[in-house]
Design a protein around this motif. Structure first.
Motif, mmCIF file in Angstrom:
data_model
loop_
_atom_site.group_PDB
_atom_site.id
_atom_site.type_symbol
_atom_site.label_atom_id
_atom_site.label_comp_id
_atom_site.label_asym_id
_atom_site.label_seq_id
_atom_site.Cartn_x
_atom_site.Cartn_y
_atom_site.Cartn_z
ATOM 1 N N LEU A 141 0.805 -1.145 -0.198
ATOM 2 C CA LEU A 141 -0.266 -0.036 -0.306
ATOM 3 C C LEU A 141 0.958 1.112 -0.030
ATOM 4 C CD1 LEU A 141 -2.716 -0.432 2.415
ATOM 5 C CD2 LEU A 141 -2.866 -0.570 0.113
ATOM 6 N N VAL A 142 2.440 0.959 0.800
ATOM 7 C CA VAL A 142 3.096 2.656 1.201
ATOM 8 C C VAL A 142 4.048 2.284 -0.538
ATOM 9 C CG1 VAL A 142 2.143 3.249 3.012
ATOM 10 C CG2 VAL A 142 4.330 1.410 2.158
ATOM 11 N N GLY A 143 3.741 1.799 -1.413
ATOM 12 C CA GLY A 143 4.323 1.201 -2.898
ATOM 13 C C GLY A 143 5.627 0.794 -2.870
ATOM 14 N N LEU A 144 6.304 -0.416 -1.176
ATOM 15 C CA LEU A 144 7.153 -1.064 -1.027
ATOM 16 C C LEU A 144 6.617 -2.623 -1.132
ATOM 17 C CD1 LEU A 144 8.932 1.143 1.398
ATOM 18 C CD2 LEU A 144 9.374 0.728 -0.525
ATOM 19 N N GLY A 145 6.077 -3.254 -2.169
ATOM 20 C CA GLY A 145 5.460 -4.057 -2.072
ATOM 21 C C GLY A 145 7.000 -4.788 -2.502
ATOM 22 N N GLY A 146 7.646 -4.848 -3.953
ATOM 23 C CA GLY A 146 8.795 -5.367 -3.866
ATOM 24 C C GLY A 146 9.975 -5.856 -2.889
ATOM 25 N N ARG A 147 10.440 -5.375 -2.142
ATOM 26 C CA ARG A 147 10.699 -4.444 -0.578
ATOM 27 C C ARG A 147 10.635 -5.319 0.246
ATOM 28 N NH1 ARG A 147 14.297 -0.967 -3.703
ATOM 29 N NH2 ARG A 147 15.837 -1.721 -2.097
ATOM 30 N N GLY A 148 9.952 -6.169 0.548
ATOM 31 C CA GLY A 148 9.847 -6.312 1.986
ATOM 32 C C GLY A 148 10.810 -7.197 2.579
ATOM 33 N N HIS A 149 11.052 -8.094 1.799
ATOM 34 C CA HIS A 149 12.594 -9.062 2.563
ATOM 35 C C HIS A 149 13.840 -8.188 2.508
ATOM 36 C CE1 HIS A 149 10.176 -12.168 2.888
ATOM 37 N NE2 HIS A 149 9.759 -11.940 1.525
ATOM 38 N N ASP A 150 14.341 -7.095 2.097
ATOM 39 C CA ASP A 150 15.397 -6.032 2.561
ATOM 40 C C ASP A 150 15.229 -5.264 3.480
ATOM 41 O OD1 ASP A 150 16.033 -5.916 -0.769
ATOM 42 O OD2 ASP A 150 15.283 -4.317 -1.443
ATOM 43 N N ARG A 151 16.426 -5.548 4.194
ATOM 44 C CA ARG A 151 16.753 -4.212 5.506
ATOM 45 C C ARG A 151 17.001 -3.479 4.789
ATOM 46 N NH1 ARG A 151 21.313 -8.148 8.544
ATOM 47 N NH2 ARG A 151 20.070 -9.705 8.511
ATOM 48 N N PRO A 152 16.630 -2.618 5.954
ATOM 49 C CA PRO A 152 16.219 -1.091 5.866
ATOM 50 C C PRO A 152 17.295 -0.392 5.660
ATOM 51 C CG PRO A 152 15.693 -1.958 8.020
ATOM 52 C CD PRO A 152 16.668 -3.172 7.697
ATOM 53 N N SER A 153 18.513 -0.961 5.982
ATOM 54 C CA SER A 153 19.916 -0.356 5.125
ATOM 55 C C SER A 153 19.939 0.144 3.748
ATOM 56 C CB SER A 153 20.855 -1.103 6.163
ATOM 57 O OG SER A 153 20.815 -2.459 5.419
ATOM 58 N N ASN A 154 19.109 -1.144 2.885
ATOM 59 C CA ASN A 154 19.242 -0.774 1.932
ATOM 60 C C ASN A 154 18.794 0.128 0.824
ATOM 61 O OD1 ASN A 154 21.696 -2.757 1.990
ATOM 62 N ND2 ASN A 154 19.479 -4.715 1.913
ATOM 63 N N LEU A 155 17.520 0.506 1.786
ATOM 64 C CA LEU A 155 16.204 1.576 0.757
ATOM 65 C C LEU A 155 16.597 2.721 1.360
ATOM 66 C CD1 LEU A 155 13.592 -0.365 2.848
ATOM 67 C CD2 LEU A 155 14.831 -0.884 0.792
ATOM 68 N N SER A 156 16.380 3.781 0.319
ATOM 69 C CA SER A 156 16.750 4.942 0.564
ATOM 70 C C SER A 156 16.003 6.034 2.167
ATOM 71 C CB SER A 156 16.276 6.166 -0.519
ATOM 72 O OG SER A 156 15.095 5.836 -0.620
ATOM 73 N N GLY A 157 16.065 6.916 2.452
ATOM 74 C CA GLY A 157 16.094 7.250 3.557
ATOM 75 C C GLY A 157 14.175 7.527 3.076
#
Lengths: 248, 379
Positions: A141-157
Motif C-alpha cells: 500500500l505504501v509502494g514498497l511491495g517488492g522490498r519486503g525482504h530487504d533490510r532498511p539499510s538497503n533502502l533510501s531515506g
C-alpha cells in the motif's frame, strides 16, 4: 479556554488535553516544559504542532502518546482517559490504538522490512504468519511491495520512512503520532510522505498529529497548533491558502 | 516476538561471537579444570581401588590411604580377635626403586598381599596366574610397569623376564591392569613375605591390615570395635576414601590452585558475558525504546532479553562441554593428566553458566525497565 474534557465521541475530538503540566529536573535544573497546556485534535484531520526548539512540542506529543507521565491535567485520546489509567493499561492502549512515526525512523536494522512492519501486530499477540502477511500487504500500500525482504539499510531515506509509515498503520490505530517525519528527507520525498499521511488522516475515525520544524510541509496541515514557552499560543485553521489565527 | 529477539541477537555477529566465546571459555575452564581436579582426587584413592577390602586397619595416626606408619606384625592377631571381625590379613605397601636392564632406576609401588588368601590381589589380571606369586622371588606387574620397566630392553618386558628390587632379582609371573594412583608409579604385586624380603629391613614392616566384618556385623560396626579394642586406626573403604580426599583438601594447595582457576573461569564468564550483553542492550536501547513506545510491555521485553541471554548461554555451554569431553577423550587414552567427569560436574557448570546468563540479562533488564519510551522522541 476549555476547563473540562467533553465527550469526544460526540464532538468529534480525537484528542483533548486540558491544563497539563510537566516538569523535568529538580532544584536549579528544574524546567517546566508544559505550563497548563490545552489542546484539541479532531477526527479525520492532520494537525501539526509547531514552534521553536524547547517550546514543549515533543513533550506534548509524548504526553498525548502516553509515553511520558505528567503531573497535572487531563488527557483524553479516543475515549481513553490517560490520566486515570495505570502504566500497564497505557502500554496496552498504545499498542492497540497509536501508531508511531519517528524522526530517525527507528527501524530495527537487523530485521527485514516485513519483520519491522509486523512488530506492532506481534506486540498485540497476532501470530507470526498472519502478521507477516498483513505487513506485506501494508508495505504494498505504501509502494514498497517488492522490498519486503530487504533490510532498511538497503533502502533510501524516503523508502525507510515509508516502511515506518507502514509499521505505524499495520495494526490500524486510530491515532498516528509523527515526530519530525520529513526532517531527514529532501523536499520532494517529504511531500510524498506528507501526501501519504494526509490520506491516512482522511480515513474515518483517524487522526494524525505531526510535530515539525519543517515549513515546507505546513501546506499539508488541516490545522496548526503553535506553541511557545510551554503553552499553546494560537491555533491556525484553513491550510492551503495560508493560516488564519483563530483562538488560543 | 521471540524469533525477532533471536534474529537481533544473531545478526550482531561481533557481540554474538564474543558472548558465545566468553561463555564457552568459562564453561571449558570450569569443567576441564574441575575434571582434572576430580581426576587427581580419584588418583589419591588408587590404593583403595587396586587392593579392595571392606575394612582397612592402620596406625592410629594415619589419616589417608597413601600414608604409611608401620605397625607390629602381632597387630594382625589382635585384630583377628576383635568381635565382629571375620578375618584379617597383613599387607605391605611402600615405594621402592626397581633397577632396569640398562642400569637406571624407576620408582615402583611394591605391594605385598597375604600369600594364603591373596586378599588385596589386583582385580584385573590380563596375563599369568595369581597362584604363581607363591613361587620364590616372583612378582606381578601392572601395564604401567610394563611400559616403564621396558626401557633399555630390546623388546617389551613380559612374563619370565626379570628386574631387580633392592639388588634382589624379581621374576615376572603375571601382568595386571590397575587404576592410576596419586604417585603415578607402577604397581608391583608380590606376597607379603616376599615383599618383606624385597624391601629394606626396618623394625616394623606391616603397612595395612585388611579385614572383613563377621556375619551379622556391618563394616562400620566392626570398625568401631577394632578401634575400641585395639587402639589402632580403622576405616571402612568408604570412610578411608573420604578421609583421604579430605586430607588432600586440608594439607595440600591442590584444591586452592584448581579452585582459583575455576573461580577465574567464572569471573571471566561474568565479566565478558555481562559486559558484552549489557553493551548489546545499550546499543539497541533506541530500538527497545521504540518497541516500548509501540506497546511492548516490560515483561515482554524481559522475556526477549532472557531468551537472548539463555540462548547464548546454552550454545556456549554446549561448545564448552563438548571441548571438555574431547579433551577428556584425548587424555584418557594417554592416562595423563588425570581426568574424571562425573555427571554432577556438567550439571554444576550448567547451573553456573545459567547464573552468569541470568546476571547478564538482569543488567540489561534493569536498564530496560528504567527506560522511558519517550526516549524515541528525543533527537
Amino acid at each position: 479556554m476549555n476547563t473540562e474534557i467533553t465527550n469526544n465521541s460526540k464532538n468529534g475530538f480525537a484528542v483533548q488535553v486540558r491544563n497539563v503540566t510537566k516538569t523535568f529536573g529538580t532544584g536549579e535544573a528544574r524546567t517546566q516544559a508544559l505550563k497548563g497546556v490545552d489542546f484539541d485534535a479532531r477526527e479525520g484531520e492532520l494537525l501539526m504542532i509547531v514552534g521553536p526548539s524547547g517550546c514543549g512540542k515533543t513533550t506534548l506529543l509524548s504526553v498525548i502518546a502516553g509515553t511520558l507521565e505528567f503531573e497535572e491535567g487531563e488527557v483524553d485520546v479516543f475515549h481513553a482517559r490517560l490520566h486515570g489509567m495505570s502504566k500497564s493499561a497505557i502500554t496496552n492502549f498504545r499498542g492497540g490504538s497509536i501508531g508511531f512515526i519517528f524522526q530517525q525512523f527507528n527501524l530495527i536494522p537487523t530485521l527485514t522490512c516485513i519483520e519491522n512492519v509486523s512488530v506492532p501486530l506481534l506486540i498485540n499477540g497476532v501470530s507470526r504468519a498472519i502478521a507477516e502477511k498483513k505487513a506485506a500487504e501494508v508495505l504494498a500500500l505504501v509502494g514498497l511491495g517488492g522490498r519486503g525482504h530487504d533490510r532498511p539499510s538497503n533502502l533510501s531515506g524516503g523508502q525507510q520512512q515509508r516502511v515506518a509509515i507502514a509499521r505505524a498503520l499495520v495494526h490500524e490505530p486510530k491515532l498516528i503520532i509523527c515526530d519530525e517525519p520529513t526532517s531527514a528527507l529532501d523536499k520532494d520525498t517529504g511531500h510524498k510522505i506528507m501526501e501519504l499521511l494526509r490520506d491516512v488522516a482522511r480515513a474515518p475515525g483517524r487522526c494524525v498529529i505531526v510535530v515539525t520544524h519543517d515549513p515546507r510541509i505546513y501546506q499539508f496541515a488541516d490545522r496548526m497548533t503553535e506553541m511557545e514557552d510551554g503553552r499553546v499560543q494560537r491555533v491556525h485553521e484553513a491550510p492551503q491558502a495560508g493560516f488564519s489565527h483563530t483562538h488560543q | 516476538m521471540y524469533h525477532l529477539a533471536l534474529k537481533m541477537l544473531f545478526a550482531d555477529r561481533a557481540k554474538y561471537i564474543m558472548l558465545v566465546s566468553g561463555l564457552t571459555f568459562a564453561a571449558l575452564l570450569m569443567t576441564q579444570q574441575a575434571a582434572v581436579f576430580f581426576g587427581i582426587l580419584d588418583w589419591t584413592n588408587g590404593n583403595l581401588k587396586n587392593m579392595r577390602a571392606q575394612i582397612w586397619v592402620v596406625d592410629p595416626k594415619v589419616e589417608q590411604a597413601n600414608e604409611i606408619k608401620p605397625m607390629r606384625d602381632t597387630d594382625v592377631s589382635r585384630v583377628r580377635t576383635v568381635p565382629g571381625v571375620a578375618w584379617a590379613v597383613p599387607m605391605y605397601w611402600s615405594v621402592q626403586q626397581a633397577r632396569l636392564q640398562d642400569g637406571t632406576f624407576k620408582p615402583i609401588q611394591l605391594v605385598g598381599i597375604d600369600s594364603t588368601t591373596m586378599v588385596g590381589q589386583p582385580g584385573n589380571i590380563i596375563a599369568g596366574k595369581l597362584e604363581d606369586l607363591r613361587l620364590p622371588n616372583t612378582v606381578m606387574i601392572d601395564d604401567l610397569a610394563v611400559e616403564r620397566l621396558s626401557r633399555g630392553r630390546a623388546k617389551t618386558i613380559g612374563i619370565g623376564d626379570t628386574f631387580e628390587i633392592n639388588d634382589k632379582e624379581a621374576r615376572i609371573v603375571g601382568i595386571c591392569k590397575t587404576e592410576k594412583s596419586f604417585f603415578g608409579y607402577p604397581y608391583v604385586f608380590t606376597t607379603y613375605d616376599q615383599a618383606l624380603q624385597f624391601a629394606p629391613k626396618v623394625r616394623k614392616m606391616l603397612s595395612f591390615i585388611l579385614a572383613h566384618p563377621a556375619p551379622g556385623w556391618t563394616a562400620e560396626q566392626a570398625v568401631i570395635q577394632i578401634k575400641k579394642q585395639t587402639g589402632l586406626g580403622a576405616f571402612t573403604e568408604g570412610q578411608f576414601s573420604v578421609s583421604t580426599v579430605l586430607w588432600f583438601f586440608r594439607n595440600t594447595g591442590i584444591p586452592m590452585s584448581f579452585g582459583t582457576t575455576i573461580l577465574l573461569g567464572f569471573i571471566v564468564g561474568v565479566a565478558i558475558a555481562g559486559q558484552t550483553f549489557y553493551s548489546f542492550i545499550l546499543e539497541n536501547l533506541r530500538h527497545i525504546g521504540a518497541l516500548k513506545a509501540m506497546g511492548a510491555s516490560d515483561w515482554m521485553l524481559t522475556r526477549m532479553v532472557l531468551l537472548q541471554s539463555f540462548t547464548v548461554g546454552l550454545i556456549g555451554y554446549g561448545i564448552g562441554i563438548g571441548l571438555t569431553v574431547l579433551f577428556g577423550l584425548a587424555v584418557l587414552k594417554k592416562g595423563m593428566p588425570p581426568f574424571a567427569l562425573p555427571y554432577q560436574l556438567p550439571l554444576f557448570t550448567f547451573v553456573v553458566i545459567m547464573f552468569i546468563c541470568a546476571f547478564a540479562a538482569v543488567l540489561g533488564i534493569l536498564r530496560i525497565r528504567k527506560l522511558e519510551p519517550a526516549i524515541v522522541f528525543r533527537g
